[in-house]
Design a protein around this motif. Structure first.
Motif, PDB file in Angstrom:
ATOM      1  N   ARG A  17      40.550  35.772  33.875  1.00 51.67           N
ATOM      2  CA  ARG A  17      40.843  36.887  32.972  1.00 51.67           C
ATOM      3  C   ARG A  17      39.372  37.495  32.727  1.00 51.67           C
ATOM      4  O   ARG A  17      38.691  36.977  32.160  1.00 51.67           O
ATOM      5  CB  ARG A  17      41.309  36.475  31.536  1.00 51.67           C
ATOM      6  N   ALA A  18      39.404  38.797  33.145  1.00 53.17           N
ATOM      7  CA  ALA A  18      38.030  39.613  32.844  1.00 53.17           C
ATOM      8  C   ALA A  18      38.167  40.407  31.806  1.00 53.17           C
ATOM      9  O   ALA A  18      39.306  40.772  30.900  1.00 53.17           O
ATOM     10  CB  ALA A  18      38.134  40.544  34.206  1.00 53.17           C
ATOM     11  N   TYR A  19      36.832  40.783  31.174  1.00 53.44           N
ATOM     12  CA  TYR A  19      36.670  41.259  30.152  1.00 53.44           C
ATOM     13  C   TYR A  19      35.712  42.596  30.411  1.00 53.44           C
ATOM     14  O   TYR A  19      34.830  42.321  30.994  1.00 53.44           O
ATOM     15  CB  TYR A  19      36.142  40.608  28.803  1.00 53.44           C
ATOM     16  N   PRO A  20      35.644  43.621  29.707  1.00 50.27           N
ATOM     17  CA  PRO A  20      34.954  44.810  29.983  1.00 50.27           C
ATOM     18  C   PRO A  20      33.447  44.591  29.818  1.00 50.27           C
ATOM     19  O   PRO A  20      32.572  45.363  30.327  1.00 50.27           O
ATOM     20  CB  PRO A  20      35.475  45.753  28.905  1.00 50.27           C
ATOM     21  N   LEU A  21      32.925  43.560  28.973  1.00 50.31           N
ATOM     22  CA  LEU A  21      31.457  43.517  28.737  1.00 50.31           C
ATOM     23  C   LEU A  21      30.919  42.718  30.044  1.00 50.31           C
ATOM     24  O   LEU A  21      29.512  42.817  30.166  1.00 50.31           O
ATOM     25  CB  LEU A  21      31.335  42.997  27.307  1.00 50.31           C
ATOM     26  N   GLU A  22      31.536  42.275  30.954  1.00 51.83           N
ATOM     27  CA  GLU A  22      31.041  41.630  32.053  1.00 51.83           C
ATOM     28  C   GLU A  22      30.480  42.533  33.055  1.00 51.83           C
ATOM     29  O   GLU A  22      31.052  43.487  33.151  1.00 51.83           O
ATOM     30  CB  GLU A  22      32.325  40.578  32.643  1.00 51.83           C
ATOM     31  N   THR A  23      30.069  41.945  34.137  1.00 45.71           N
ATOM     32  CA  THR A  23      29.615  42.633  35.314  1.00 45.71           C
ATOM     33  C   THR A  23      30.762  42.966  35.985  1.00 45.71           C
ATOM     34  O   THR A  23      31.574  42.543  36.271  1.00 45.71           O
ATOM     35  CB  THR A  23      28.535  41.651  36.223  1.00 45.71           C
ATOM     36  N   GLU A  24      30.565  44.132  36.828  1.00 47.54           N
ATOM     37  CA  GLU A  24      31.668  44.536  37.720  1.00 47.54           C
ATOM     38  C   GLU A  24      31.639  43.637  38.724  1.00 47.54           C
ATOM     39  O   GLU A  24      33.074  43.319  39.049  1.00 47.54           O
ATOM     40  CB  GLU A  24      31.176  45.892  38.427  1.00 47.54           C
ATOM     41  N   GLU A  25      30.818  42.882  39.178  1.00 48.34           N
ATOM     42  CA  GLU A  25      30.842  41.756  40.301  1.00 48.34           C
ATOM     43  C   GLU A  25      31.831  40.511  39.630  1.00 48.34           C
ATOM     44  O   GLU A  25      32.837  40.191  40.403  1.00 48.34           O
ATOM     45  CB  GLU A  25      29.667  41.292  40.712  1.00 48.34           C
ATOM     46  N   ALA A  26      31.577  40.213  38.364  1.00 44.86           N
ATOM     47  CA  ALA A  26      32.450  39.075  37.628  1.00 44.86           C
ATOM     48  C   ALA A  26      33.850  39.523  37.462  1.00 44.86           C
ATOM     49  O   ALA A  26      34.875  38.762  37.826  1.00 44.86           O
ATOM     50  CB  ALA A  26      31.495  38.825  36.299  1.00 44.86           C
ATOM     51  N   GLN A  27      33.960  40.679  36.815  1.00 44.75           N
ATOM     52  CA  GLN A  27      35.387  41.205  36.793  1.00 44.75           C
ATOM     53  C   GLN A  27      36.270  41.304  37.988  1.00 44.75           C
ATOM     54  O   GLN A  27      37.348  41.045  38.235  1.00 44.75           O
ATOM     55  CB  GLN A  27      35.188  42.770  36.123  1.00 44.75           C
ATOM     56  N   GLY A  28      35.502  41.630  38.916  1.00 40.11           N
ATOM     57  CA  GLY A  28      36.283  41.848  40.420  1.00 40.11           C
ATOM     58  C   GLY A  28      36.815  40.475  40.886  1.00 40.11           C
ATOM     59  O   GLY A  28      37.639  40.436  41.212  1.00 40.11           O
ATOM     60  N   ALA A  29      35.666  39.628  40.706  1.00 37.91           N
ATOM     61  CA  ALA A  29      36.096  38.334  41.498  1.00 37.91           C
ATOM     62  C   ALA A  29      37.157  37.603  40.422  1.00 37.91           C
ATOM     63  O   ALA A  29      38.060  37.033  40.797  1.00 37.91           O
ATOM     64  CB  ALA A  29      34.769  37.356  41.168  1.00 37.91           C
ATOM     65  N   ARG A  30      36.956  37.766  38.985  1.00 40.30           N
ATOM     66  CA  ARG A  30      38.168  37.337  38.299  1.00 40.30           C
ATOM     67  C   ARG A  30      39.491  37.861  38.556  1.00 40.30           C
ATOM     68  O   ARG A  30      40.499  37.079  38.681  1.00 40.30           O
ATOM     69  CB  ARG A  30      37.865  37.405  36.759  1.00 40.30           C
ATOM     70  N   THR A  31      39.523  39.313  38.612  1.00 40.06           N
ATOM     71  CA  THR A  31      40.886  39.802  38.843  1.00 40.06           C
ATOM     72  C   THR A  31      41.426  39.382  40.170  1.00 40.06           C
ATOM     73  O   THR A  31      42.638  39.157  40.211  1.00 40.06           O
ATOM     74  CB  THR A  31      40.472  41.422  38.913  1.00 40.06           C
TER      75      THR A  31
END
Length: 424
Positions: free
Chosen positions: A203-217
């Motif tokens: 589950r990604a959240y908007p305050l994370e880095t784009e790298e982290a959000q992409g990996a989670r998604t």
């Protein structure tokens, strides 16, 4: 009472402020030195031959679990030999105590970590346990406040806070950048370990880095643990440990959850209990019930730990004891044991449990899964403390002490009435 305008606080059950006074705005933690926490320990028993070395841990801008792992690495021991009484904020200057099993005092000299210091203070025959402390002292600076009538607004909120504000579990109880712990805990309680693991990793959240959000998604969409291991940032050690387990044991989501440290795993379940408390407290306010005037069936929690139930016969005595500060109205947070409803607040809690599809049997199963008991517990519905507040230009400095399990951000929130993300 004033309702919060922020969706995240609504989502976490934190729906109200005690005061109708406009917020001072501002920002917490512009620098770690703006948030100073000093743990007040229980008295240590002198035990020269105790198996546990007690150390004072001072750290700046360190998450506790990570700090403990790094300390253990320098000492060449398992991090499971280190215990503590309270989890402190990351973006802060904190002082607390830890116990280390079977360690010679001179070994502490091997720990050289930036912004961390360890000082031996004694030995004990027992390890520290979560909640085993007197409380915490806070010295907090809120910067860039709204300047108009700042001193008057601060004074007005200080008076309200002295009387009592809603004792919500704060944002950090649910995860600061990713307020997801209670969601994972609910899925563990439901026995849906796949959903729990996927939520924790994916589950990604908007305050994370784009790298982290992409990996989670990507992981949430594909369940591809090998790809997640390649894509997740190296600092996301817990998610990577879970993904590594899934690479070696495809489909073993229960095992992936157990790759988390036991204390963290248990905190996920107890976070759901915290969420229930927040929601029940807001429901009490929804129904027009007072935070300080008892209703028949209310639970009372005394300073010495004694408990009682308000009845028509003891109502006047209960009112007097509350006014004298000897006890507070409390909400019972259910766990694996049976619940005997006494009043409207117990009914509200049962309704919330039914809405979420959770019962005592689910807590019992979760207890076996994480190897930690989840008993029911009483928590006071108000937080009150003697506050020292100083206004300087557009900054406000607050000094106060809180008992274990109470959140300084809940106090700051009452002053600021700001987006919760500026308090992290």
């Amino acid at each position: 009472m004033m309702r919060t305008p922020y969706p995240l606080e609504e989502e976490l059950g934190m729906r109200y402020y005690a005061s109708d006074i406009p917020g001072i705005g501002g920002r917490l933690r512009s620098r770690p030195e703006d948030f100073i926490v000093e743990e007040i320990p229980l008295p240590f028993t002198d035990a020269d031959d105790g198996s546990y070395l007690i150390c004072r841990l001072s750290k700046t801008n360190w998450e506790l679990q990570r700090a403990v792992k790094e300390i253990a690495k320098r000492l060449g021991i398992s991090h499971r030999r280190i215990a503590w009484a309270g989890t402190k904020d990351k973006n802060a200057v904190t002082t607390q105590f830890i116990s280390i099993y079977d360690l010679a005092p001179e070994a502490v000299g091997r720990v050289h970590l930036k912004d961390i210091s360890l000082e031996v203070v004694g030995r004990s025959q027992h390890p520290l346990t979560l909640g085993g402390l007197v409380g915490n002292r806070f010295d907090i600076t809120i910067r860039d406040c709204i300047p108009e009538d700042l001193a008057a607004r601060v004074q007005a909120v200080t008076e309200v806070a002295a009387a009592g504000i809603p004792n919500y579990y704060g944002l950090q109880r649910f995860g600061v950048v990713r307020p997801v712990t209670h969601v994972v805990g609910e899925k563990i309680l439901n026995g849906d370990y796949e959903a729990a693991a996927v939520t924790y990793i994916g589950r990604a959240y908007p305050l994370e880095t784009e790298e982290a959000q992409g990996a989670r998604t990507h992981f949430a969409e594909t369940r591809d643990a090998r790809a997640a291991l390649a894509e997740l940032p190296v600092q996301m050690t817990y998610e990577r440990a879970m993904a590594n387990h899934l690479v070696a044991n495809p489909g073993d989501y229960a095992g992936a959850l157990r790759a988390l440290p036991p204390k963290l795993l248990s905190l996920l379940v107890s976070a759901f209990q915290s969420y229930l408390f927040n929601c029940a407290l807001s429901c009490r306010i929804d129904e027009g019930m007072s935070l300080t005037e008892p209703e028949v069936g209310d639970h009372l929690l005394f300073q010495d730990g004694r408990e009682d139930i308000v009845t028509t016969r003891n109502m006047r005595a209960a009112q007097l004891q509350i006014r004298r500060g000897r006890c507070r109205i409390a909400i019972f947070i259910p766990g694996s044991g049976p619940v005997v409803p006494h009043g409207r607040m117990d009914e509200i809690m049962q309704e919330l449990m039914q809405k979420e599809g959770i019962d005592a049997g689910d807590f019992e199963r979760a207890s076996r899964f994480v190897e930690m008991k989840f008993d029911g517990v009483l928590r006071p519905i108000t937080l009150s403390t003697d506050l020292q507040a100083e206004v300087s230009d557009e900054s406000v400095r607050l000094g106060f002490t809180l008992p274990p399990g109470h959140y300084a951000t809940t106090v700051c929130r009452e002053y600021m009435k700001a987006d919760p993300y500026v308090m992290i």
